[in-house]
Design a protein around this motif. Structure first.
Motif, PDB file in Angstrom:
ATOM      1  N   ARG A  18      17.388  27.244   7.067  1.00 25.97           N
ATOM      2  CA  ARG A  18      16.722  27.180   5.773  1.00 25.97           C
ATOM      3  C   ARG A  18      15.218  27.358   5.958  1.00 25.97           C
ATOM      4  O   ARG A  18      14.674  27.047   7.011  1.00 25.97           O
ATOM      5  CB  ARG A  18      17.002  25.818   5.127  1.00 25.97           C
ATOM      6  N   THR A  74      24.595  20.315   0.604  1.00 26.91           N
ATOM      7  CA  THR A  74      23.307  20.547  -0.062  1.00 26.91           C
ATOM      8  C   THR A  74      22.836  19.292  -0.781  1.00 26.91           C
ATOM      9  O   THR A  74      21.651  18.929  -0.723  1.00 26.91           O
ATOM     10  CB  THR A  74      23.420  21.714  -1.065  1.00 26.91           C
ATOM     11  N   GLN A 116      21.866  27.972   4.882  1.00 26.77           N
ATOM     12  CA  GLN A 116      20.885  26.932   4.550  1.00 26.77           C
ATOM     13  C   GLN A 116      21.343  25.536   4.971  1.00 26.77           C
ATOM     14  O   GLN A 116      20.523  24.705   5.339  1.00 26.77           O
ATOM     15  CB  GLN A 116      20.600  26.946   3.038  1.00 26.77           C
ATOM     16  N   ARG A 126      21.343  33.454   0.318  1.00 23.77           N
ATOM     17  CA  ARG A 126      20.128  33.296  -0.479  1.00 23.77           C
ATOM     18  C   ARG A 126      19.496  34.662  -0.738  1.00 23.77           C
ATOM     19  O   ARG A 126      19.397  35.508   0.155  1.00 23.77           O
ATOM     20  CB  ARG A 126      19.123  32.403   0.254  1.00 23.77           C
ATOM     21  N   ARG A 170      20.532  33.661  10.263  1.00 20.83           N
ATOM     22  CA  ARG A 170      20.844  33.506   8.833  1.00 20.83           C
ATOM     23  C   ARG A 170      21.841  34.567   8.392  1.00 20.83           C
ATOM     24  O   ARG A 170      22.825  34.265   7.691  1.00 20.83           O
ATOM     25  CB  ARG A 170      19.553  33.599   8.020  1.00 20.83           C
ATOM     26  N   ASN A 229      14.128  20.288  -3.999  1.00 22.70           N
ATOM     27  CA  ASN A 229      14.907  21.398  -4.570  1.00 22.70           C
ATOM     28  C   ASN A 229      14.861  21.461  -6.091  1.00 22.70           C
ATOM     29  O   ASN A 229      15.619  22.229  -6.698  1.00 22.70           O
ATOM     30  CB  ASN A 229      16.371  21.340  -4.125  1.00 22.70           C
ATOM     31  N   THR A 257      22.538  28.035  -3.156  1.00 21.15           N
ATOM     32  CA  THR A 257      22.581  27.484  -1.795  1.00 21.15           C
ATOM     33  C   THR A 257      23.587  28.289  -1.003  1.00 21.15           C
ATOM     34  O   THR A 257      24.345  29.082  -1.568  1.00 21.15           O
ATOM     35  CB  THR A 257      22.962  25.996  -1.806  1.00 21.15           C
TER      36      THR A 257
END
Length: 482
Positions: free
Chosen positions: A435, A470, A430, A398, A447, A377, A426
């Motif tokens: 993701r 995350t 995700q 996103r 999603r 990331n 984020t």
């Protein structure tokens, strides 16, 4: 279920006892090494320790731990933890004023409280991890039966099977074979390597279940039952729930997909009649928007400072491995459907398909260091500049490239709803398995569904939870990160 409740209570009391040991350890450490407490009169240290214990005991009555509960999220645990430490510190300070009004206790209690909340947070993380392992090993589990073949049952299956922290074991389902195909597809896509993939057992049809209930047969339905059939089939819902009540099985009704209206509804009472009304999503509230914006500014500055420090190293490696600009900027769809430039460290060779084709697992456009940045990331760090500017938020849906917005807005009915809030670095989708590349339509539908859920359930605690989930991907590699 009774044994499960007893073990849950035991876990709770063990955790609460550990909280007292932790707090006393911190206070005793201060009494030996803190220079201010060394000047206190004889007996005041003992009073301070006693008052801290009384305050913690009273605070536990209101903010006792919920880390042992199954249907509880990290944000709820964090809120309870903060409430416990704030209440404990405040009560200690007020009670100490009664015993020693002239004693300057404020800064010492602040230091004790700060250490307590830090160590308690680490303790809760360890407890959550231990409970997960404990339940994965088959202890403190609950057994579940599913009734119905609606696609919503597949979502219940996915949640109960893949979240080891919940500690559920699936006995099987009553319904037609359509559900078996759905769960087999989930098992195939998820490729869950941590736990054995056991095929969901079909126990019979809904009619067979009803006949068995009417005949008075003893059925092993476990501790909980989730039923998803149309409300038209009231006889199934009524008879199954009645059987569950008589045999101490918790009954849950899941509306079937065609009866799910997709609105966030609030329960109200019209005299003695129950009615439901729509209500605004939390981020339409101006106070909540200010809180989120301040949070974004603080967090983006915290991330931009270390980004500036490692920038020279990234610049050199990128230039060596892939000639071209250090930054990749692309038009994305943002708040209210408006376009903005999203910034990233360039992780692919310069190519003509960047605005049309998603990155794939073995994409030839990626170069070695770019591939490493995507998996860790690091390539996303420049987006904190977008956050500081106000184009994006730390947490949110996103942002997608314009070509995908045009494509999916035609295919998915509520796709554009996700643009009522700022896009995020984020997001909830995700960190809950959606993701990366979207090869099939159902992946984008999942999603979008999670993005809308985030909009409807936003809280600052939920943002903290998503950020923590995350951060964990830095240490636990996500197979979809490529």
């Amino acid at each position: 279920m009774r044994s499960n409740n007893q073990s849950n209570r035991l876990i709770k009391w063990i955790i609460m006892t550990g909280d007292f040991f932790l707090m006393n350890g911190i206070v005793l450490g201060f009494s030996h090494w803190h220079w201010r407490m060394g000047t206190w009169e004889h007996g005041m240290v003992e009073i301070f320790i006693l008052v801290n214990n009384i305050a913690l005991m009273l605070s536990q009555l209101r903010f006792s731990t919920i880390v042992h509960l199954r249907l509880v999220g990290g944000g709820d645990i964090l809120k309870r933890l903060v409430g416990l430490t704030v209440a404990q510190s405040t009560l200690t300070y007020l009670l100490m004023l009664i015993f020693a009004y002239d004693l300057r206790i404020g800064w010492i209690q602040w230091e004790v409280g700060t250490l307590f909340v830090i160590f308690l947070l680490l303790k809760r993380m360890g407890e959550r991890w231990f409970i997960k392992l404990y339940r994965e090993a088959g202890r403190n589990t609950r057994y579940v039966t599913l009734v119905g073949s609606d696609p919503e049952m597949a979502g219940i299956y996915r949640k109960l099977k893949n979240d080891a922290t919940l500690g559920y074991r699936l006995l099987g389902y009553y319904g037609d074979e359509h559900l078996q195909k759905l769960v087999d597809e989930i098992d195939k896509v998820e490729k869950n390597k941590k736990r054995e993939s056991v095929r969901l057992k079909r126990l019979g049809s809904c009619e067979e279940l009803l006949n068995a209930i009417k005949k008075g047969e003893e059925l092993n339905l476990g501790d909980e039952l989730y039923c998803s059939v149309s409300r038209i089939e009231r006889n199934i819902i009524r008879d199954v729930s009645k059987y569950c009540d008589q045999h101490v099985v918790r009954f849950f009704y899941v509306p079937v997909s065609v009866e799910t209206i997709g609105l966030n509804l609030k329960r109200e009472m019209l005299d003695d009649m129950e009615v439901y009304t729509t209500y605004e999503n939390p981020l339409q509230n101006s106070v909540n928007r200010v809180v989120k914006r301040m949070f974004d500014i603080i967090m983006s500055l915290m991330f931009l400072i270390p980004t500036a420090l490692i920038f020279p190293f990234i610049l050199i490696i990128v230039k060596i491995q892939s000639p071209g600009p250090i930054f990749f900027k692309q038009k994305r769809t943002g708040l209210d459907g408006k376009e903005f430039y999203c910034y990233k460290f360039r992780s692919m060779h310069v190519n003509e398909d960047a605005d049309k084709v998603q990155a794939s697992k073995d994409d030839p456009r990626k170069y070695p260091f770019g591939n490493f940045m995507r998996k860790t990331n690091i390539d996303e760090l420049p987006q904190f500049w977008n956050v500081l500017k106000g184009d994006m938020s730390i947490v949110g849906p996103r942002p997608h490239m314009l070509a995908h917005t045009e494509q999916y807005s035609q295919l998915i009915e509520k796709y554009m709803v996700r643009h009522f809030v700022k896009p995020g670095v984020t997001g909830w989708a995700q960190v809950t398995g959606f993701r990366g590349e979207t090869k099939e339509l159902w992946q984008m539908e999942g999603r979008v569904k999670r993005d809308i859920w985030y909009m409807e359930h936003w809280s600052i605690w939920l943002d903290f939870r998503i950020i923590w989930m995350t951060i964990k991907t830095f240490f636990i590699h996500d197979e979809n990160a490529y």
